[in-house]
Motif scaffolding. Structure first.
Motif, mmCIF file in Angstrom:
data_model
loop_
_atom_site.group_PDB
_atom_site.id
_atom_site.type_symbol
_atom_site.label_atom_id
_atom_site.label_comp_id
_atom_site.label_asym_id
_atom_site.label_seq_id
_atom_site.Cartn_x
_atom_site.Cartn_y
_atom_site.Cartn_z
ATOM 1 N N SER A 13 0.826 -1.197 0.000
ATOM 2 C CA SER A 13 0.000 0.000 0.000
ATOM 3 C C SER A 13 0.866 1.256 0.000
ATOM 4 N N ILE A 17 0.316 4.209 -2.522
ATOM 5 C CA ILE A 17 -0.033 5.553 -2.037
ATOM 6 C C ILE A 17 1.036 6.565 -2.463
ATOM 7 N N LEU A 20 0.346 7.365 -5.964
ATOM 8 C CA LEU A 20 -0.858 8.189 -6.137
ATOM 9 C C LEU A 20 -0.509 9.661 -6.365
ATOM 10 N N MET A 23 0.171 10.033 -9.918
ATOM 11 C CA MET A 23 -1.054 9.869 -10.728
ATOM 12 C C MET A 23 -1.840 11.180 -10.731
ATOM 13 N N LYS A 24 -1.907 11.815 -9.544
ATOM 14 C CA LYS A 24 -2.613 13.098 -9.448
ATOM 15 C C LYS A 24 -1.935 14.136 -10.334
ATOM 16 N N ARG A 27 -2.295 13.123 -14.380
ATOM 17 C CA ARG A 27 -3.569 12.685 -14.953
ATOM 18 C C ARG A 27 -3.878 13.407 -16.266
ATOM 19 N N TYR A 58 -3.368 2.930 -17.861
ATOM 20 C CA TYR A 58 -4.416 2.604 -16.884
ATOM 21 C C TYR A 58 -4.591 3.662 -15.805
ATOM 22 N N VAL A 59 -3.554 4.479 -15.579
ATOM 23 C CA VAL A 59 -3.720 5.553 -14.595
ATOM 24 C C VAL A 59 -3.931 6.898 -15.299
ATOM 25 N N ASN A 60 -4.478 6.834 -16.534
ATOM 26 C CA ASN A 60 -4.914 8.021 -17.267
ATOM 27 C C ASN A 60 -3.800 8.942 -17.728
ATOM 28 N N LYS E 133 -14.741 21.047 -2.802
ATOM 29 C CA LYS E 133 -14.109 22.338 -2.425
ATOM 30 C C LYS E 133 -14.845 23.531 -3.021
ATOM 31 N N ALA F 19 -0.254 -4.751 -9.346
ATOM 32 C CA ALA F 19 -1.520 -4.016 -9.232
ATOM 33 C C ALA F 19 -2.181 -3.823 -10.597
ATOM 34 N N MET F 23 -6.085 -3.423 -12.004
ATOM 35 C CA MET F 23 -6.587 -2.225 -12.714
ATOM 36 C C MET F 23 -7.281 -2.647 -14.008
ATOM 37 N N GLN F 51 -7.305 7.973 1.158
ATOM 38 C CA GLN F 51 -6.284 7.839 0.115
ATOM 39 C C GLN F 51 -6.570 6.622 -0.765
ATOM 40 N N ASP F 52 -6.976 5.540 -0.127
ATOM 41 C CA ASP F 52 -7.301 4.342 -0.899
ATOM 42 C C ASP F 52 -8.421 4.628 -1.897
ATOM 43 N N ILE F 54 -9.302 7.497 -3.159
ATOM 44 C CA ILE F 54 -8.805 8.381 -4.221
ATOM 45 C C ILE F 54 -8.003 7.569 -5.237
ATOM 46 N N LEU F 55 -7.191 6.632 -4.726
ATOM 47 C CA LEU F 55 -6.410 5.807 -5.652
ATOM 48 C C LEU F 55 -7.345 5.049 -6.596
ATOM 49 N N ASN F 57 -10.232 5.927 -7.601
ATOM 50 C CA ASN F 57 -10.711 6.909 -8.566
ATOM 51 C C ASN F 57 -9.660 7.197 -9.635
ATOM 52 N N TYR F 58 -8.382 7.205 -9.236
ATOM 53 C CA TYR F 58 -7.323 7.533 -10.205
ATOM 54 C C TYR F 58 -7.018 6.393 -11.171
ATOM 55 N N VAL F 59 -7.377 5.172 -10.787
ATOM 56 C CA VAL F 59 -7.148 4.065 -11.724
ATOM 57 C C VAL F 59 -8.464 3.652 -12.387
ATOM 58 N N ASN F 60 -9.415 4.610 -12.445
ATOM 59 C CA ASN F 60 -10.667 4.422 -13.193
ATOM 60 C C ASN F 60 -11.632 3.417 -12.599
ATOM 61 N N ASN F 120 -7.099 15.163 0.991
ATOM 62 C CA ASN F 120 -6.116 14.264 0.412
ATOM 63 C C ASN F 120 -6.082 14.327 -1.122
ATOM 64 N N GLY F 121 -6.824 15.258 -1.680
ATOM 65 C CA GLY F 121 -6.699 15.484 -3.115
ATOM 66 C C GLY F 121 -7.802 14.871 -3.967
ATOM 67 N N HIS F 268 -5.338 1.072 4.679
ATOM 68 C CA HIS F 268 -5.005 0.491 3.370
ATOM 69 C C HIS F 268 -5.434 -0.957 3.168
ATOM 70 N N LEU F 271 -6.808 -1.414 -0.354
ATOM 71 C CA LEU F 271 -5.820 -1.654 -1.413
ATOM 72 C C LEU F 271 -5.336 -3.096 -1.373
#
Lengths: 287, 287, 287, 287, 287, 287
Positions: A13, A17, A20, A23-24, A27, A58-60, E133, F19, F23, F51-52, F54-55, F57-60, F120-121, F268, F271
């Motif tokens: 993890s 993390i 991540l 990825m942010k 993107r 896969y992570v855009n 936000k 991972a 995905m 965070q998990d 969000i991750l 979300n970032y990998v669709n 956390n973004g 986590h 994850l």
């Protein structure tokens, strides 16, 4: 749960993390990645690089691959008993040579990369720079006739954009086409840099056979700017094949690509550079 | 205005107005057109065919090109001093041969067609059947090991559809890819027929080196159905290279393509077939 | 194949391939075509013009038709025993006359053009300039009261654009509407020119009863610019009905339409002008 | 605040809040509204109806207008000294009569409705049933030749749907077109019903010169079903012009339109019917 | 029909037709409406306001609701035996108080408004300013520590726009979030004004417990400009709670919102203001 | 490079490449994740879970969060000196209690989760089940009056889908709304299961305070099917809070969700379950 097992789980993890953050940051951005011929020598390495590329997808992150292949061309010419002919250090490309260039780059190297990505679960599409006049080119102006050596006049990257929007991974061969349909041999590093600029890429990455750019003491420089790169060339510290790579990076960052990278084309170095704070190889920024 | 001039003017509009009927009939339909190796021998012929294809694109017909290239492969093998090896009439494709097949088909033949279309003002995109697993294939089952000879398991034509929607002209090489990434040599006529079926094409057209299909008196048959075609094969009237072509046509019309055509790959025969009442070559319908 | 037949076939494809150049040049562009009353006199001519318009639509040119109809109005008035009344050469349009104008233009002339296009396989939609306030107009300022004679204040061409996007062929009658709903008789040539400007048309074509614009020796001028056209008017060489036509062309090219044409409204002259190098009639460019 | 003023204010909001229930009920639904000739006699009434139609458009109901115009046609024929000719009670429509029908319906009546809606702030688009073959028709089969009297074979309502999607208010004239381009005089009530069915309308409303459908005691029937309507016709209680109106309503509700209405074409009766619990006129449901 | 009944019917349509003018004027525009705590005291009033809001939504005005709730917070604190603490007239918001603020605003007041709109047939979505936000905030700079009192740094209204495009009615609680996740108590009037500016609203409406803004003689001012409003504050005529409301209005119109309104939060006053010529309360324009 | 460093680098990429398989498997799928009250007790844990999410979300993967909060409600009631009242083991929810339920769930618990994700973004949006009638509910039928305890009648998940399409992370409070606007306390596990079914989720995950479901020897069961789960309940091995969790899982997989999970709501673990072969906790499949 034994301590060792718990630790390993925490590490899974942790890695994710940590990744991540990147990825942010990246993107929906385009990365143009140039695979040097070295990457294609070892099938295991190519498969590892293919997995890295698929992960980006896969992570855009939108990877666009462009490859070289000088060694393969030389081997094919040798196999055909054809001698290379040079004028002032530049290879003269006659019609038969140009045929071989296209067959090797499009029919062999590109084809191999596409196969590697697709067998690993990606959706790669092989393209030459002739398709939809992606690399519209013209004969290189020169004192002596170099034959079918060309320069890119215009990058028409709409086709690449259409493929990216539809979630394909484009793999591009550095072959140019003139208005009159003539095929031209174009420099892969330059083509890659121009493609990165045209696509508004946020990274231009060259995968090659060394760990990065060396300083005069043969230590890898982690980070430098365009000016530093120019000095390395002018001072003779950067040599041979590294010179066009540096020039391509200077061109890319000079025309708006935020960062260029020269890294070893080894197993998962791409991931190491993109998803860890430490990174790998050399990063070049505009200033 | 002198009579002769007026007449010629009337003819221009007559031709266009006659063609309009066919534009109405075929608007927004997909035509899969297989270019036999013969079309590529003469640059003038190739350019003429390229213009025809572009014209189709301009009147909202969606042409998809797929090509063969057996002769070119043979020439390349000869040039490399490589002997063909046959078992029960089937060419055994070892790894080096498969490399040559790909280089010639993707790197040379496809590349040449793309160049011809693009220099004439079209927007061609060269693809192999490996891209996006267009022709997902498997090794051909056989008593003796034929090496890299494969059969199509599944046609994934989404990539071709995306290109058509964006008004590109796809040019496809008949090379297959297996799940494990292995490349396979696949039959171009069969691949073309399967692609036509997968795309819901309204015409499947084979351009070849004869005027059409002959009856036993060597007269071209203008129109026949699937059954007639089967009889021609069974009775031995259809011979050699014509047999796989007829089988591909039978397969296409049997799976829903309204019409298949076998016509000479000569200057503007495509237009003659598509835009005139008289047509050219042989048309095969389901029944 | 007998020589004569082969020749004729070559001609079919020659015509199409020649036409392809113009399809490339004009793809997706709007052509505003004004049909003079003369075109509507002979049903055969109207049908031929309708076919030409449909052909444009099929090769992705976007034709917008606007028509006149003075003769038909005069005939209808005569039939009703109504006398024309002129003040300083201008027709006074009273309420009953305005009713007749609308009935003839919208209910008869427009209706006839729509029928001709639709019977020939097109998708025409008849519109008056009152629909969606296409021609927002106001009463013409004048010393004497001319009644319902108006000038266009604003062209609201969104409706026409919606129809073009949906692949319809708009056929527009030159009738204006004021903010208060009053209908106005507006000049068809001027309305056509303003519509061309508003739609960003790349051609404005007037079909009329002569072969083109004459020079002082009564030879048709093939090409001229705005200034030449103004001189023709000022010098008196251009006369009567040709004057408003030339003024409309000058207005259109002066406001950004690349080319205006005055050609005879005869069978397939539109195709001759658009799809041949020779062309027909007179072309007027900005300078 | 004085009591009287407060009351009036409460009423404003009361009306709006009451109307809200109907806005919820009818949001995004198509209403086909047939305006009888009577509506067009008085400009004040027409303007009031136009405002009602615009209001529907503003609360997301999609009104489609279709009109009649028999009286206007008769007047125009009289003005031209043309005698009506009847065979077994049916008007024989010769070519000249058909011309008059089109001029009056499309050029006068439709044009007047469009002007009224547009001057009141709507976005009306006038159409005849010939545009885009909206009312594809054929000659009526009959023992004696009735000339240009036709029946609708097919309703092609795509054009109307495109206009509705773009928030225009279509105003349709009941003129049909045959495949060969011939114009036909078609019954307005039937055309309206067929258009309502084709568009999946949720209301079909006929505005006419009476308060609704009478029972044998000449009281307006508030609500009935198809069977009741048929009985009214069979029993002779419904007479003359009411018969085709009832038949059109029966046809509409029989083919899926939830409700048909026959109401007086008077100031704001549309709003009264649509936005109040009490309603007005006669409602006909399927059963 | 008896006269009285006819009159009442005429009134229904009169009201609707009068309202139509305002529907035309405000179509597709965003109105930001701030509901003061007073509106929420009486369930009947809240339901009436909810109906008004739904009506706006049905006539294509896009209402965005934001609410206050000071009284409810005070009551909740009292109920919990928690004393308010003030420094220089500003409430010190400790962590427990901030918890109560959020529970009352988001969990109670917002929740109640959403319930009222949804039971009346609308499609309300409750949001706090923390979601996506929306109200990105920071701690208020102050000599003494006020705790969790914040100011908006940035309005991220994309979420609200997505909801409006999908025809939902957003109901927003004035709670801010900092980059570090801390929640802040923010002023509702200011938040409402900033949201109106960010959304490009055409009206900013404050519903409160008085009839409008008073002049020195305690008569409601119907219309004034920003300068007038500033003078009212400077001269001391505007007092207490009216001051932040006026400042919010001044801010909104100063940054491009065409009109701000302060009106009594009573039954259907919103409709009265929006859909009648007379209006209600006080309107403030930029100048 | 020292061995240790190389190893660590290999591990980073190893984790990512491992991972990648998951995905690929879960791309574009909806996961409904129920956070038990336990997750919210420790801010560090909540941040790790955020965070998990969000991750994902970032990998669709499309995470939808729904939470409980019984403990927080009890604490709030205690703080207010309000006693819980039970009838046959079921909590009677009077109006004041319902107010507290809403304030705590929507105003506190939901609000805290949204803050944690956004700091956390991520882009979380807090919603109650009342918004857009997400959880349309009705009073629970019961012998004794339980007050505001409700059952879900219908899940209207369009709002959630709109948010997912726009890449937001919805966080839902389990509060229902009746047609008449009444708020109801609904069971969070059941609500979560129904939401998963309505959204076509491919995973339904419950994060709770134990490591998974125990067998009779208190060992965690790694995998079971619906029937096994039912037996655990019937045999009394599953107890107390685990029973409704198991029932929710049974319901979800019974209605088409491919897999349900019960795992510890710890740092986590999400994850670990989703991105490793080993997984964690208990997985329940349909059969």
């Amino acid at each position: 749960m034994p301590v060792s097992k718990m630790e390993s789980k925490i590490k899974v993890s942790e890695v994710l993390i940590d990744a991540l953050e990147y990825m942010k940051k990246f993107r929906d951005q385009v990365f143009v990645i140039k695979l040097g011929g070295e990457v294609m020598v070892d099938d295991g390495v190519l498969d590892a690089v293919a997995q890295d590329i698929i992960l980006l997808n896969y992570v855009n992150i939108k990877p666009v691959i462009i490859h070289g292949g000088g060694n393969e061309i030389s081997k094919a010419m040798e196999r055909l008993g054809k001698k290379a002919h040079f004028v002032k250090g530049l290879r003269v490309t006659d019609e038969e040579t140009m045929d071989i260039v296209q067959m090797v780059l499009i029919g062999k190297v590109n084809s191999k990369i596409v196969a590697s990505i697709n067998k690993n679960g990606g959706n790669a599409v092989g393209l030459s720079g002739k398709s939809a006049k992606l690399f519209l080119s013209e004969k290189r102006k020169s004192d002596v006739d170099l034959g079918f050596v060309g320069d890119i006049k215009e990058v028409n990257s709409d086709l690449v954009s259409v493929l990216l929007e539809n979630n394909y991974i484009p793999v591009v061969s550095p072959v140019g086409i003139a208005e009159d349909g003539t095929s031209y041999n174009i420099n892969a590093d330059t083509a890659a840099a121009k493609l990165a600029v045209s696509l508004g890429a946020s990274k231009f990455m060259i995968l090659t056979s060394v760990d990065g750019v060396w300083d005069k003491n043969k230590n890898v420089i982690e980070k430098m700017n365009s000016k530093d790169a120019e000095k390395l060339i002018d001072s003779g510290v950067a040599k041979e094949g590294m010179i066009p790579k540096l020039r391509a990076c200077i061109q890319a960052v000079g025309q708006g690509v935020p960062a260029a990278h020269i890294i070893r084309g080894d197993r998962h170095r791409l991931l190491e550079e993109i998803f860890t704070a430490k990174g790998t190889g050399t990063m070049i920024k505009a200033k």
